[in-house]
Write a protein that holds these residues in place. Structure first.
Motif, PDB file in Angstrom:
ATOM      1  N   LYS A 113      74.928  51.611 -57.112  1.00 20.74           N
ATOM      2  CA  LYS A 113      74.586  50.254 -56.691  1.00 20.74           C
ATOM      3  C   LYS A 113      73.080  50.123 -56.509  1.00 20.74           C
ATOM      4  O   LYS A 113      72.461  49.123 -56.915  1.00 20.74           O
ATOM      5  N   ALA A 114      72.511  51.158 -55.910  1.00 18.26           N
ATOM      6  CA  ALA A 114      71.068  51.123 -55.669  1.00 18.26           C
ATOM      7  C   ALA A 114      70.280  51.098 -56.972  1.00 18.26           C
ATOM      8  O   ALA A 114      69.170  50.559 -57.032  1.00 18.26           O
ATOM      9  N   LEU A 115      70.859  51.666 -58.016  1.00 15.93           N
ATOM     10  CA  LEU A 115      70.196  51.697 -59.326  1.00 15.93           C
ATOM     11  C   LEU A 115      70.579  50.487 -60.176  1.00 15.93           C
ATOM     12  O   LEU A 115      70.211  50.413 -61.351  1.00 15.93           O
ATOM     13  N   SER A 116      71.357  49.568 -59.579  1.00 11.92           N
ATOM     14  CA  SER A 116      71.791  48.343 -60.272  1.00 11.92           C
ATOM     15  C   SER A 116      72.725  48.627 -61.433  1.00 11.92           C
ATOM     16  O   SER A 116      72.705  47.945 -62.465  1.00 11.92           O
ATOM     17  N   CYS A 117      73.542  49.673 -61.307  1.00  9.68           N
ATOM     18  CA  CYS A 117      74.620  49.930 -62.272  1.00  9.68           C
ATOM     19  C   CYS A 117      75.916  49.568 -61.565  1.00  9.68           C
ATOM     20  O   CYS A 117      76.347  50.257 -60.633  1.00  9.68           O
ATOM     21  N   PHE A 118      76.560  48.483 -62.011  1.00 14.19           N
ATOM     22  CA  PHE A 118      77.676  47.936 -61.252  1.00 14.19           C
ATOM     23  C   PHE A 118      79.038  48.136 -61.914  1.00 14.19           C
ATOM     24  O   PHE A 118      80.049  47.789 -61.316  1.00 14.19           O
ATOM     25  N   GLU A 119      79.033  48.667 -63.136  1.00 11.27           N
ATOM     26  CA  GLU A 119      80.333  48.927 -63.787  1.00 11.27           C
ATOM     27  C   GLU A 119      80.581  50.426 -63.812  1.00 11.27           C
ATOM     28  O   GLU A 119      79.720  51.205 -64.247  1.00 11.27           O
ATOM     29  N   VAL A 120      81.783  50.824 -63.361  1.00 11.58           N
ATOM     30  CA  VAL A 120      82.097  52.254 -63.289  1.00 11.58           C
ATOM     31  C   VAL A 120      83.556  52.461 -63.659  1.00 11.58           C
ATOM     32  O   VAL A 120      84.371  51.532 -63.634  1.00 11.58           O
ATOM     33  N   GLN A 121      83.855  53.727 -63.955  1.00 12.68           N
ATOM     34  CA  GLN A 121      85.242  54.159 -64.078  1.00 12.68           C
ATOM     35  C   GLN A 121      85.316  55.591 -63.615  1.00 12.68           C
ATOM     36  O   GLN A 121      84.365  56.362 -63.758  1.00 12.68           O
ATOM     37  N   GLY A 122      86.427  55.971 -63.017  1.00  9.87           N
ATOM     38  CA  GLY A 122      86.559  57.329 -62.526  1.00  9.87           C
ATOM     39  C   GLY A 122      87.675  57.446 -61.516  1.00  9.87           C
ATOM     40  O   GLY A 122      88.347  56.470 -61.157  1.00  9.87           O
ATOM     41  N   TYR A 123      87.848  58.672 -61.010  1.00  6.27           N
ATOM     42  CA  TYR A 123      88.956  58.951 -60.095  1.00  6.27           C
ATOM     43  C   TYR A 123      88.809  58.212 -58.758  1.00  6.27           C
ATOM     44  O   TYR A 123      89.785  58.093 -57.998  1.00  6.27           O
ATOM     45  N   PHE A 124      87.597  57.756 -58.443  1.00 11.27           N
ATOM     46  CA  PHE A 124      87.419  57.032 -57.182  1.00 11.27           C
ATOM     47  C   PHE A 124      88.349  55.822 -57.135  1.00 11.27           C
ATOM     48  O   PHE A 124      88.857  55.458 -56.075  1.00 11.27           O
ATOM     49  N   PHE A 125      88.569  55.224 -58.297  1.00 12.57           N
ATOM     50  CA  PHE A 125      89.461  54.060 -58.357  1.00 12.57           C
ATOM     51  C   PHE A 125      90.839  54.443 -58.905  1.00 12.57           C
ATOM     52  O   PHE A 125      91.853  54.046 -58.340  1.00 12.57           O
ATOM     53  N   ALA A 126      90.856  55.200 -59.999  1.00 16.08           N
ATOM     54  CA  ALA A 126      92.170  55.558 -60.570  1.00 16.08           C
ATOM     55  C   ALA A 126      91.986  56.603 -61.664  1.00 16.08           C
ATOM     56  O   ALA A 126      90.981  56.613 -62.386  1.00 16.08           O
ATOM     57  N   LYS A 127      92.971  57.448 -61.761  1.00 16.18           N
ATOM     58  CA  LYS A 127      93.042  58.361 -62.890  1.00 16.18           C
ATOM     59  C   LYS A 127      93.615  57.605 -64.092  1.00 16.18           C
ATOM     60  O   LYS A 127      94.196  56.525 -63.934  1.00 16.18           O
ATOM     61  N   PRO A 128      93.478  58.160 -65.296  1.00 17.30           N
ATOM     62  CA  PRO A 128      94.149  57.543 -66.452  1.00 17.30           C
ATOM     63  C   PRO A 128      95.660  57.503 -66.210  1.00 17.30           C
ATOM     64  O   PRO A 128      96.253  58.479 -65.749  1.00 17.30           O
ATOM     65  N   MET A 129      96.283  56.358 -66.510  1.00 19.82           N
ATOM     66  CA  MET A 129      97.694  56.146 -66.185  1.00 19.82           C
ATOM     67  C   MET A 129      98.464  55.662 -67.413  1.00 19.82           C
ATOM     68  O   MET A 129      97.910  54.939 -68.244  1.00 19.82           O
ATOM     69  N   GLU A 130      99.744  56.051 -67.471  1.00 22.37           N
ATOM     70  CA  GLU A 130     100.608  55.476 -68.488  1.00 22.37           C
ATOM     71  C   GLU A 130     100.797  53.990 -68.202  1.00 22.37           C
ATOM     72  O   GLU A 130     100.524  53.508 -67.095  1.00 22.37           O
ATOM     73  N   LEU A 131     101.289  53.268 -69.193  1.00 20.39           N
ATOM     74  CA  LEU A 131     101.366  51.814 -69.087  1.00 20.39           C
ATOM     75  C   LEU A 131     102.189  51.373 -67.880  1.00 20.39           C
ATOM     76  O   LEU A 131     101.789  50.453 -67.138  1.00 20.39           O
ATOM     77  N   THR A 132     103.329  52.019 -67.633  1.00 26.21           N
ATOM     78  CA  THR A 132     104.179  51.607 -66.498  1.00 26.21           C
ATOM     79  C   THR A 132     103.472  51.855 -65.167  1.00 26.21           C
ATOM     80  O   THR A 132     103.560  51.034 -64.236  1.00 26.21           O
ATOM     81  N   GLN A 133     102.750  52.981 -65.055  1.00 25.26           N
ATOM     82  CA  GLN A 133     101.991  53.267 -63.834  1.00 25.26           C
ATOM     83  C   GLN A 133     100.848  52.269 -63.662  1.00 25.26           C
ATOM     84  O   GLN A 133     100.529  51.832 -62.547  1.00 25.26           O
ATOM     85  N   LEU A 134     100.218  51.923 -64.803  1.00 26.45           N
ATOM     86  CA  LEU A 134      99.119  50.961 -64.744  1.00 26.45           C
ATOM     87  C   LEU A 134      99.608  49.609 -64.228  1.00 26.45           C
ATOM     88  O   LEU A 134      98.926  48.948 -63.423  1.00 26.45           O
ATOM     89  N   GLU A 135     100.780  49.207 -64.667  1.00 26.90           N
ATOM     90  CA  GLU A 135     101.329  47.931 -64.208  1.00 26.90           C
ATOM     91  C   GLU A 135     101.515  47.937 -62.692  1.00 26.90           C
ATOM     92  O   GLU A 135     101.170  46.972 -61.994  1.00 26.90           O
ATOM     93  N   GLN A 136     102.054  49.024 -62.153  1.00 27.81           N
ATOM     94  CA  GLN A 136     102.247  49.128 -60.709  1.00 27.81           C
ATOM     95  C   GLN A 136     100.901  49.083 -59.988  1.00 27.81           C
ATOM     96  O   GLN A 136     100.748  48.446 -58.947  1.00 27.81           O
ATOM     97  N   TRP A 137      99.926  49.792 -60.564  1.00 27.48           N
ATOM     98  CA  TRP A 137      98.587  49.829 -59.951  1.00 27.48           C
ATOM     99  C   TRP A 137      97.966  48.432 -59.923  1.00 27.48           C
ATOM    100  O   TRP A 137      97.374  48.015 -58.922  1.00 27.48           O
ATOM    101  N   LEU A 138      98.116  47.688 -61.047  1.00 29.25           N
ATOM    102  CA  LEU A 138      97.566  46.339 -61.112  1.00 29.25           C
ATOM    103  C   LEU A 138      98.275  45.409 -60.124  1.00 29.25           C
ATOM    104  O   LEU A 138      97.647  44.552 -59.481  1.00 29.25           O
TER     105      LEU A 138
END
Length: 742
Positions: free
Chosen positions: A712-737
């Protein structure tokens, strides 16, 4: 081969040193069997000086049936027997007829019974009961009638013998052709031809078969003939490329046949001529020691017609053998020949032998930039230099395209010795060209391994050398083979997994850390076996790329990801961006753009929701081609991101020349943000670079709150990683959403 193979030239040969001319016509043999000396004398007087069918007569005499039997057993080709009926016994002559036909099996010999006592043997009864050809009373045989009787019998014998000779000759030809056609190669066939031809003519196997190259560089006196087969007194110590200067008669007849391009003959020998379309005429010299009769000449013509078929087959076999064991471009032994040589070395237990595979680095660039003619010439130059510089006990082979194989003493095939030979520039059509080589080495130690497996092991070492660093050499180890075997099993399993739907896509959310909103997803391929074992991408993706399997797998990923994102959009009314990884192998594939357009047409999604992720290695490809592909993708409305940015290609100029939309900071740089106070330097540089080039930036592998705050301090606001979610199968992704706040 010509249609009419045996056409003898006119007998005007100038051949000298032949035997003295004699009456070489074979006489008709007539056996006179009678116990009366006067009958013999009268017969001799009556037939003296006469010729029968243009050939002389040879009278043989026997004074009893027993004596006649001995003559018949020891003398071949008796045409006529003038046979008395009454000799030792009243029926001695008739008994002899039975022996001639049944025991001696002389079916062609004509038998004329002569009797001075007709009453002892009634004519009709005798003709009906015994296999005779004529019956005469001695008192009736005047000189004229005797001549007529003998002439008629000889004519009958000649015709029957001719037919029989033709029949037996044709049978021999059929059998000989069957035997010859099974022989392999021209040399083996040539030996068989001499043997079979001698049997056909009932002569000794005295002959030779030669080839002559059709050139205009030799005079008749300098004609060169190479012997491929010879027998009898004509068989020399060696058959390879012999100049026929030791036998003037043979040489003269061969020269005459070559100059006239026809078969020739004299009373003692013949030369059969076989023209060749490929430039090597064949000549068959046969020492016959007698004139050929008309029937034999006819049989020769039939025989040689069959030989032509056999020769064609032998020539094909020779060519196939050459193709099988020799490289036609470089005229050196090939991979198959190398395997056979290795087998022989193993069999003879020759020690301290090594096989080295030499691969020319970047050879394809020579073909691409200078043309295939230059590439072929470079291969010839390399082969010639290896032949010139290496000792005779080091054998050279072409294993494949630009890969050579050496087999020889270990101390003579070291990398330093090979580099010493090949690092000197080559004169390629007037220009100096320096090459480097990568080498795979295998030391022959295991006596139980085949030549094919030795080459395989050397090739494993070569591939490892090409993977590690070009221009170096690697010696084979068993660990390399185990790894290669594991890769092969992995590839087989991956093919099966693709066919049986063991592969699936997992989706990792991409989040805006200012709002917590899910902006997009990255589609990631996963492999879970039927037993539940997970095979990681870093294990199977490189195998898929190196094998080419990534092409159908990549198409499946695009198809599946677009279908799933279309489903999610309809289900949750969210416009999510989908990131799809594209392998460099896919990017280079000639049908990539066509396949891509078909997928975009198949799913009616807004193209701006689709982002294709490529690695920096794509920038190392042809710049113009990459630019054109990126332009087509952008024209469709889709976006392109650089994945794992900063870990690959070091030159950043491609960012200005190529049209990319987003940079993805690699996880390795994000990890360092926790452990070092200076860990933010590279991410900060990438973020600032993205701003300067008006490109979006996203950080991968974010796992902690501290990393979130630093980004955030470096003004990079788009991220992906385990902090939010691991890669998920479609059914798991639906539950997560569903569990996320709106």
């Amino acid at each position: 081969m010509s249609d009419k193979l045996v056409i003898f030239a006119e007998e005007s040969s100038d051949v000298t040193n032949l035997p003295d001319a004699k009456n070489t016509l074979r006489p008709w043999k007539v056996l006179v069997v009678d116990d009366d000396q006067d009958v013999h004398e009268v017969t001799k007087f009556g037939l003296k000086g006469l010729t029968f069918l243009n050939q002389p007569l040879e009278l043989l005499h026997a004074f009893s049936a027993a004596e006649a039997l001995k003559v018949l057993q020891s003398t071949p080709n008796i045409a006529v027997v003038l046979l008395d009926v009454v000799m030792e016994t009243d029926h001695a002559g008739l008994d002899l007829v039975h022996i001639i036909r049944e025991e001696l099996q002389l079916k062609n010999t004509r038998i004329v019974l002569r009797t001075g006592q007709p009453g002892y043997a009634p004519e009709i009864e005798i003709i009906q009961k015994y296999d005779i050809n004529d019956y005469k009373n001695k008192a009736d045989l005047t000189r004229t009638r005797l001549f007529t009787t003998v002439t008629s019998a000889i004519r009958s014998y000649s015709e029957i013998t001719t037919l029989d000779t033709s029949r037996k000759g044709l049978e021999r030809i059929v059998l000989a052709s069957s035997a010859l056609i099974t022989l392999h190669g021209t040399r083996e066939l040539a030996n068989g031809i001499i043997t079979q031809l001698a049997a056909l003519l009932s002569i000794a196997a005295e002959g030779m078969i030669c080839f002559k190259q059709n050139t205009d560089t030799h005079t008749e006196e300098e004609e060169e003939f190479s012997i491929v087969a010879a027998s009898g007194d004509l068989d020399p110590p060696s058959h390879d490329a012999i100049i026929l200067d030791n036998n003037g008669n043979v040489q003269a007849m061969l020269v005459e046949a070559a100059s006239k391009r026809r078969s020739i003959k004299n009373e003692y020998a013949c030369v059969l001529f076989f023209p060749s379309e490929c430039g090597n005429d064949m000549f068959l010299y046969l020492d016959i020691q007698r004139p050929l009769i008309e029937t034999e000449e006819q049989l020769l013509e039939v025989f040689c017609s069959n030989i032509s078929v056999c020769l064609d087959n032998a020539s094909i076999l020779d060519r196939l053998h050459n193709y099988a064991y020799f490289d036609s471009l470089l005229d050196i032994p090939n991979r198959v020949s190398l395997a056979k040589h290795i087998d022989q070395v193993m069999l003879e237990k020759i020690e301290n032998q090594a096989i080295v595979l030499i691969d020319i680095d970047h050879f394809s660039e020579v073909n691409d930039t200078l043309g295939t003619d230059s590439g072929d010439e470079l291969l010839r130059l390399v082969a010639n230099r290896l032949r010139e510089k290496l000792p005779e006990d080091v054998f050279i082979f072409r294993v494949s395209g630009d890969t050579f194989g050496l087999l020889g003493p270990q101390q003579l095939t070291t990398p330093s010795e090979i580099n010493k030979i090949l690092l000197q520039p080559f004169d390629l059509f007037g220009d100096d060209l320096t090459i480097s080589t990568t080498q795979g080495i295998y030391i022959l130690k295991d006596a139980n391994i085949s030549g094919t497996n030795v080459i395989k092991r050397a090739n494993i070492a070569l591939k490892r050398a090409k993977t590690v660093v070009r221009g170096e050499s690697v010696e084979y180890t068993h660990e390399m083979e185990r790894e290669t075997h594991q890769r092969m099993l992995l590839l087989q399993g991956l093919r099966k997994a693709h066919a049986e739907s063991e592969l699936y896509l997992a989706y990792q959310p991409q989040v805006d850390i200012r709002t917590g909103k899910v902006n997009g997803l990255e589609a990631l391929m996963r492999w879970k076996t039927k037993t539940g074992t997970m095979i990681t991408p870093d294990q199977f993706i490189p195998v898929a790329e190196s094998s080419g399997l990534i092409i159908p797998l990549g198409e499946w990923v695009i198809d599946t990801a677009l279908r799933d994102i279309e489903y999610l959009e309809k289900r949750y009314n969210q416009q999510l961006q989908i990131g799809i990884n594209i392998s460099p192998a896919q990017f280079r594939h000639p049908n990539f753009l066509q396949m891509l357009q078909e997928k975009l047409d198949k799913f009616p999604l807004p193209a701006e929701q689709i982002e294709f992720e490529v690695t920096e290695s794509v920038a190392m490809m042809d710049t113009d081609k990459v630019r054109d592909i990126l332009q087509v993708i952008h024209n469709s409305g889709a976006r392109v991101a650089i994945d794992d940015f900063g870990t690959g290609f070091s030159c950043l100029s491609y960012l200005e020349t190529l049209n990319f939309d987003r940079l993805k900071i690699d996880k390795s740089f994000i990890d360092k943000m926790l452990s070092q106070s200076t860990g933010t330097h590279i991410p900060e540089m990438i973020i600032n670079l993205g701003k300067d080039l008006k490109m979006d930036v996203i950080a991968e592998g974010v796992e902690t709150e501290e990393q979130i705050q630093r980004l955030k301090a470096l003004s990079c606001f788009e991220v992906q990683g385990y902090f939010f979610a691991k890669p998920m199968e479609l059914t798991q992704l639906e539950q997560w959403l569903q569990n996320r706040p709106a």
